[in-house]
Design a protein around this motif. Structure first.
Motif, mmCIF file in Angstrom:
data_model
loop_
_atom_site.group_PDB
_atom_site.id
_atom_site.type_symbol
_atom_site.label_atom_id
_atom_site.label_comp_id
_atom_site.label_asym_id
_atom_site.label_seq_id
_atom_site.Cartn_x
_atom_site.Cartn_y
_atom_site.Cartn_z
ATOM 1 N N HIS A 90 -30.089 31.540 -10.737
ATOM 2 C CA HIS A 90 -28.732 31.023 -10.927
ATOM 3 C C HIS A 90 -28.781 29.748 -11.758
ATOM 4 O O HIS A 90 -29.602 28.864 -11.504
ATOM 5 N N GLU A 91 -27.911 29.678 -12.755
ATOM 6 C CA GLU A 91 -27.791 28.476 -13.571
ATOM 7 C C GLU A 91 -26.330 28.070 -13.679
ATOM 8 O O GLU A 91 -25.425 28.892 -13.495
ATOM 9 N N ILE A 92 -26.100 26.809 -13.975
ATOM 10 C CA ILE A 92 -24.754 26.259 -14.132
ATOM 11 C C ILE A 92 -24.621 25.712 -15.548
ATOM 12 O O ILE A 92 -25.501 24.997 -16.028
ATOM 13 N N VAL A 93 -23.529 26.068 -16.199
ATOM 14 C CA VAL A 93 -23.227 25.532 -17.526
ATOM 15 C C VAL A 93 -21.860 24.865 -17.466
ATOM 16 O O VAL A 93 -21.035 25.185 -16.608
ATOM 17 N N GLU A 94 -21.611 23.948 -18.353
ATOM 18 C CA GLU A 94 -20.305 23.304 -18.421
ATOM 19 C C GLU A 94 -19.459 23.982 -19.498
ATOM 20 O O GLU A 94 -19.960 24.321 -20.575
ATOM 21 N N THR A 95 -18.200 24.179 -19.173
ATOM 22 C CA THR A 95 -17.250 24.658 -20.168
ATOM 23 C C THR A 95 -16.173 23.593 -20.367
ATOM 24 O O THR A 95 -15.940 22.763 -19.492
ATOM 25 N N HIS A 96 -15.518 23.632 -21.521
ATOM 26 C CA HIS A 96 -14.620 22.537 -21.899
ATOM 27 C C HIS A 96 -13.274 23.082 -22.353
ATOM 28 O O HIS A 96 -12.737 22.686 -23.387
ATOM 29 N N GLU A 97 -12.709 23.974 -21.540
ATOM 30 C CA GLU A 97 -11.446 24.587 -21.927
ATOM 31 C C GLU A 97 -10.303 23.575 -22.051
ATOM 32 O O GLU A 97 -9.386 23.770 -22.861
ATOM 33 N N ASN A 102 -4.774 24.877 -27.058
ATOM 34 C CA ASN A 102 -4.152 26.161 -26.730
ATOM 35 C C ASN A 102 -4.189 26.412 -25.223
ATOM 36 O O ASN A 102 -3.251 26.983 -24.654
ATOM 37 N N TYR A 103 -5.257 25.987 -24.590
ATOM 38 C CA TYR A 103 -5.394 26.138 -23.140
ATOM 39 C C TYR A 103 -4.573 25.089 -22.404
ATOM 40 O O TYR A 103 -3.814 25.408 -21.484
ATOM 41 N N ALA A 104 -4.701 23.835 -22.807
ATOM 42 C CA ALA A 104 -4.037 22.736 -22.101
ATOM 43 C C ALA A 104 -2.521 22.869 -22.117
ATOM 44 O O ALA A 104 -1.836 22.423 -21.187
ATOM 45 N N ALA A 105 -1.967 23.504 -23.159
ATOM 46 C CA ALA A 105 -0.522 23.689 -23.243
ATOM 47 C C ALA A 105 -0.016 24.700 -22.216
ATOM 48 O O ALA A 105 1.183 24.804 -21.986
ATOM 49 N N ASN A 106 -0.919 25.453 -21.624
ATOM 50 C CA ASN A 106 -0.601 26.391 -20.549
ATOM 51 C C ASN A 106 0.415 27.462 -20.971
ATOM 52 O O ASN A 106 1.426 27.678 -20.284
ATOM 53 N N CYS A 111 -5.131 32.283 -19.912
ATOM 54 C CA CYS A 111 -6.405 32.845 -19.472
ATOM 55 C C CYS A 111 -7.229 33.392 -20.639
ATOM 56 O O CYS A 111 -8.460 33.475 -20.549
ATOM 57 N N TYR A 112 -6.559 33.795 -21.710
ATOM 58 C CA TYR A 112 -7.306 34.252 -22.883
ATOM 59 C C TYR A 112 -8.192 33.133 -23.414
ATOM 60 O O TYR A 112 -9.372 33.343 -23.708
ATOM 61 N N ASP A 145 -2.924 44.356 -13.531
ATOM 62 C CA ASP A 145 -2.267 43.056 -13.463
ATOM 63 C C ASP A 145 -2.235 42.455 -14.867
ATOM 64 O O ASP A 145 -2.937 42.921 -15.778
ATOM 65 N N TYR A 146 -1.427 41.403 -15.026
ATOM 66 C CA TYR A 146 -1.383 40.715 -16.314
ATOM 67 C C TYR A 146 -2.571 39.770 -16.401
ATOM 68 O O TYR A 146 -2.600 38.730 -15.743
ATOM 69 N N ARG A 147 -3.562 40.134 -17.170
ATOM 70 C CA ARG A 147 -4.795 39.352 -17.291
ATOM 71 C C ARG A 147 -5.212 39.268 -18.759
ATOM 72 O O ARG A 147 -6.043 40.049 -19.229
ATOM 73 N N PRO A 148 -4.634 38.315 -19.486
ATOM 74 C CA PRO A 148 -4.979 38.184 -20.914
ATOM 75 C C PRO A 148 -6.438 37.819 -21.145
ATOM 76 O O PRO A 148 -6.957 38.029 -22.241
ATOM 77 N N GLY A 149 -7.105 37.293 -20.125
ATOM 78 C CA GLY A 149 -8.512 36.971 -20.286
ATOM 79 C C GLY A 149 -9.380 38.186 -20.517
ATOM 80 O O GLY A 149 -10.466 38.089 -21.098
#
Length: 286
Positions: A90-97, A102-106, A111-112, A145-149
């Motif tokens: 198991h490893e952990i990485v950081e993501t910076h969404e 585009n993400y912060a505007a919600n 989710c995409y 379900d609605y899942r744009p991701g």
């Protein structure tokens, strides 16, 4: 290293024949992949995928968890503990969404952009380690379900073994229980960004605030709970059958003070109760 057969010896005789067939199909998928990186959040779905990958592939399977402000620290700790129980690397990485406007505007397809950031992080890692496949925990029910991701994952070649063979959420829990995973009934815990109505900007401070509120409710013993956050108001969602008990047993004055200390001005209780995907109702009214 033990062989997969030595590690994997559950009795599946009590399962429905249809589910036994799906189980055989999904294990065959992992055997054919030969080596795989699992996008592992610690939720019941991706944890089952990690377990199946480990049972079939051993050290040729790697689980990777993305850490960001949208993941509660205690949920990350649970993911770490569960991976240790399974035995998978198991490893952990950081993501910076949050750095993506585009993400912060919600927007409604937030989710995409989240999954784009995730898999744009995991894919190069997989390639650098020699893993041909990245897999996730998407199940068959998620497809309705609605899942744009999902689109972002598909665009990046991610596979979803549970969905591919038609394993549904209830069946995920059935298999997890049969395989002896103690968290088979763990409540769903999507990222904290899902607590905000579409169009309200997401910030690290807002994520901290809603996380603190949910942490407080968990400390009182409420396992399946959501705090929906809209500007200065927190709306608590519990399973409908628990609402009466919640009102009777909770020190409401202390709760309000805790939420206000977290940064909210107003606290309310949703009398309809918790329903997954409730915030998506607005999409049907547009």
């Amino acid at each position: 290293m033990n062989s997969p057969q030595a590690r994997f010896a559950p009795s599946l005789d009590s399962l429905d024949p249809v589910l036994r067939k799906k189980f055989a199909q999904v294990t065959q998928i992992f055997a054919e992949m030969e080596q795989v990186l699992v996008a592992y959040s610690g939720g019941v779905d991706s944890t089952l995928v990690a377990k199946l990958a480990w049972d079939q592939l051993g050290e040729r399977a790697l689980a990777v968890t993305a850490a960001s402000p949208s993941l509660l620290p205690e949920d990350l700790e649970e993911a770490i503990e569960q991976a240790q129980v399974i035995g998978i690397r198991h490893e952990i990485v950081e993501t910076h969404e949050l750095e993506d406007p585009n993400y912060a505007a919600n927007p409604i397809n937030r989710c995409y952009f989240c999954k784009r950031e995730l898999h744009d992080t995991l894919r190069p890692l997989a390639q650098s380690r020699g893993y041909d496949y990245v897999v996730d925990g998407l199940n068959a029910d998620d497809l309705s379900d609605y899942r744009p991701g999902v689109q972002a994952a598909v665009e990046r070649g991610v596979r979803s073994p549970l969905a591919e063979v038609g394993i549904r959420k209830l069946e995920v829990r059935q298999l997890s229980r049969q395989l002896g995973l103690p968290w088979w009934d763990k409540p769903a815990q999507p990222c904290l960004s899902s607590r905000f109505p579409y169009g309200e900007e997401i910030t690290a401070e807002k994520l901290r605030r809603v996380g603190a509120a949910e942490r407080y409710l968990r400390s009182l013993g409420w396992r399946q709970v959501r705090v929906r956050s809209e500007k200065d108001t927190a709306r608590i969602e519990l399973p409908p059958q628990q609402i009466h008990e919640f009102i009777q047993k909770t020190d409401l004055e202390a709760l309000v003070k805790a939420f206000q200390a977290a940064g909210y001005l107003y606290v309310s209780l949703d009398l309809e109760g918790y329903q997954s995907g409730k915030l998506n109702r607005v999409l049907n009214s547009v």
